[in-house]
Design an enzyme around this catalytic site. Sequence first.
Site, short mmCIF file in Angstrom:
data_model
loop_
_atom_site.label_atom_id
_atom_site.label_comp_id
_atom_site.label_asym_id
_atom_site.label_seq_id
_atom_site.Cartn_x
_atom_site.Cartn_y
_atom_site.Cartn_z
N ASP A 100 30.51 38.24 31.65
CA ASP A 100 31.98 37.99 31.88
C ASP A 100 32.94 38.44 30.67
OD1 ASP A 100 34.34 36.92 32.99
OD2 ASP A 100 33.07 36.16 34.66
N TYR A 120 42.44 49.22 45.81
CA TYR A 120 41.37 48.10 45.70
C TYR A 120 40.56 48.24 46.77
CZ TYR A 120 38.97 43.74 46.30
OH TYR A 120 38.16 42.53 46.55
N1 LIG Z 1 38.05 35.86 46.65
C1 LIG Z 1 37.92 36.65 47.86
O1 LIG Z 1 38.52 36.19 48.87
C2 LIG Z 1 37.18 37.84 47.74
C3 LIG Z 1 37.06 38.64 49.08
C4 LIG Z 1 36.43 39.74 49.09
C5 LIG Z 1 35.68 40.25 48.00
N2 LIG Z 1 35.76 39.70 46.83
C6 LIG Z 1 35.07 40.06 45.59
O2 LIG Z 1 34.26 38.99 45.11
C7 LIG Z 1 34.08 39.10 43.54
C8 LIG Z 1 34.43 37.95 42.97
O3 LIG Z 1 35.82 37.66 43.16
P1 LIG Z 1 36.44 36.31 42.87
O4 LIG Z 1 37.16 35.71 43.79
O5 LIG Z 1 35.35 35.30 42.43
O6 LIG Z 1 37.43 36.44 41.54
P2 LIG Z 1 37.28 36.16 40.09
O7 LIG Z 1 38.47 36.70 39.38
O8 LIG Z 1 37.35 34.73 39.78
O9 LIG Z 1 36.23 36.93 39.44
C9 LIG Z 1 35.95 38.17 38.85
C10 LIG Z 1 35.12 37.81 37.69
O10 LIG Z 1 35.02 39.09 36.99
C11 LIG Z 1 35.09 38.95 35.48
N3 LIG Z 1 35.53 40.43 35.21
C12 LIG Z 1 36.79 41.18 35.62
N4 LIG Z 1 36.35 42.37 34.95
C13 LIG Z 1 35.44 42.41 34.09
C14 LIG Z 1 34.96 43.39 33.15
N5 LIG Z 1 35.24 44.54 33.06
N6 LIG Z 1 33.71 42.66 32.39
C15 LIG Z 1 33.15 41.63 32.52
N7 LIG Z 1 33.59 40.68 33.41
C16 LIG Z 1 34.78 41.21 33.99
C17 LIG Z 1 36.42 38.19 35.53
O11 LIG Z 1 36.83 37.61 34.25
C18 LIG Z 1 35.89 37.08 36.74
O12 LIG Z 1 35.23 36.05 36.09
C19 LIG Z 1 34.98 40.63 43.33
O13 LIG Z 1 34.27 41.62 43.07
C20 LIG Z 1 35.86 40.47 44.54
O14 LIG Z 1 36.27 41.82 44.53
C21 LIG Z 1 36.46 38.21 46.76
#
Ligand SMILES: NC(=O)c1ccc[n+]([C@@H]2O[C@H](COP(=O)([O-])OP(=O)(O)OC[C@H]3O[C@@H](n4cnc5c(N)ncnc54)[C@H](O)[C@@H]3O)[C@@H](O)[C@H]2O)c1
Length: 304
Positions: free
Chosen positions: A32, A143
């Site tokens: 991360d 997105y």
């Molecule tokens: N939260 C929701 O309701 C939801 C719904 C549908 C899909 N998602 C998907 O679930 C996944 C996790 O989302 P989340 O809600 O936990 O968000 P989040 O922002 O908490 O998690 C994303 C993580 O990825 C890390 N990250 C981003 N770019 C990076 C890079 N280039 N290198 C290394 N680390 C990187 C961020 O620091 C973060 O810890 C994502 O792929 C998101 O698209 C989430």
Amino acid sequence: MKKVLITGGAGFIGSHVADRFLLNNYEVIAADNLVTGNIDNINGKNIKFFNIDIRDREKLEELFKNEKPDYVIHLAAQVSVSSSVEDVLYDAEENITALINILELCKKYNTEKIVFSSTAAVYGIPEEVPSREANKTAPLSPYGLSKLTGEEYIKMYSRLFGVNYVILRYANVYGPRQSAHGEAGVVSIFNDKIKANGDIFIEGDGLQTRDFVYVKDVSGANYICATEDIKNETFNVSTNTDISILKLFNTMKKYSGYEKDAFHKEARKGDIRNSRLDNNKLLKNTSWKPEYTLDQGLKEYLDK
Ligand SMILES: NC(=O)c1ccc[n+]([C@@H]2O[C@H](COP(=O)([O-])OP(=O)(O)OC[C@H]3O[C@@H](n4cnc5c(N)ncnc54)[C@H](O)[C@@H]3O)[C@@H](O)[C@H]2O)c1
């Protein structure tokens, strides 16, 4: 001991996925760059943490070469719909190019399976409600498009190079550690305001509906789809129920003791009216079932 690499492992969902694998005695590696994640989500746990950007091909290759993970749970992403509109290129670098980096390495180091976090946003305006996996996809934002393109790249890597995958399309995920700025952070935004006794604003009339799924059910789906004998499939992950934002507010009010009424503000342009995902395919093909109703999830969350 089997090894799992969780990209985005310090994030909201990723840190719960890490907890779930730890519970089952897996060796857990988190990669991360902390752009939206928080190291406190995993500090003090038995997790090998790499502060790397998954767009950095060399560092990522070093990690794969040294660690050779059995499974990759790929969550790291640009996660905001509005940011994807503001900076389309960054969204594509994160959600498409960085994913290809990961896929190349899964291929090179013979990773058993990649589990990919996709989203209800791939459906756009639903062809039918609840949306089923076979329904038309027509994303309304960069997105949604970058996630859908990611899905297609994964399938291509499977066909051409035999990379095994499971694609999970999440409904609106909520629960502890969610930042109030996330893709679908309405529960965490309300929770923040409730804790601070601040004013709560509902967009539009509040009668728009969403399907909320508790983060522990999402981490369970990731664990089960990685470790069970299932591959090369796409599943919705949801509770397959819908609730209006107004009712959500009233339920959170009831459980928290918050006393104010909500204000209404202008509806968001292009907001989807009703969204719900059919979860029957996942129920039929794996041992997963949602363990939390919205009431149970909200109670646990608001107690924290
Ligand atoms: N939260 C929701 O309701 C939801 C719904 C549908 C899909 N998602 C998907 O679930 C996944 C996790 O989302 P989340 O809600 O936990 O968000 P989040 O922002 O908490 O998690 C994303 C993580 O990825 C890390 N990250 C981003 N770019 C990076 C890079 N280039 N290198 C290394 N680390 C990187 C961020 O620091 C973060 O810890 C994502 O792929 C998101 O698209 C989430």
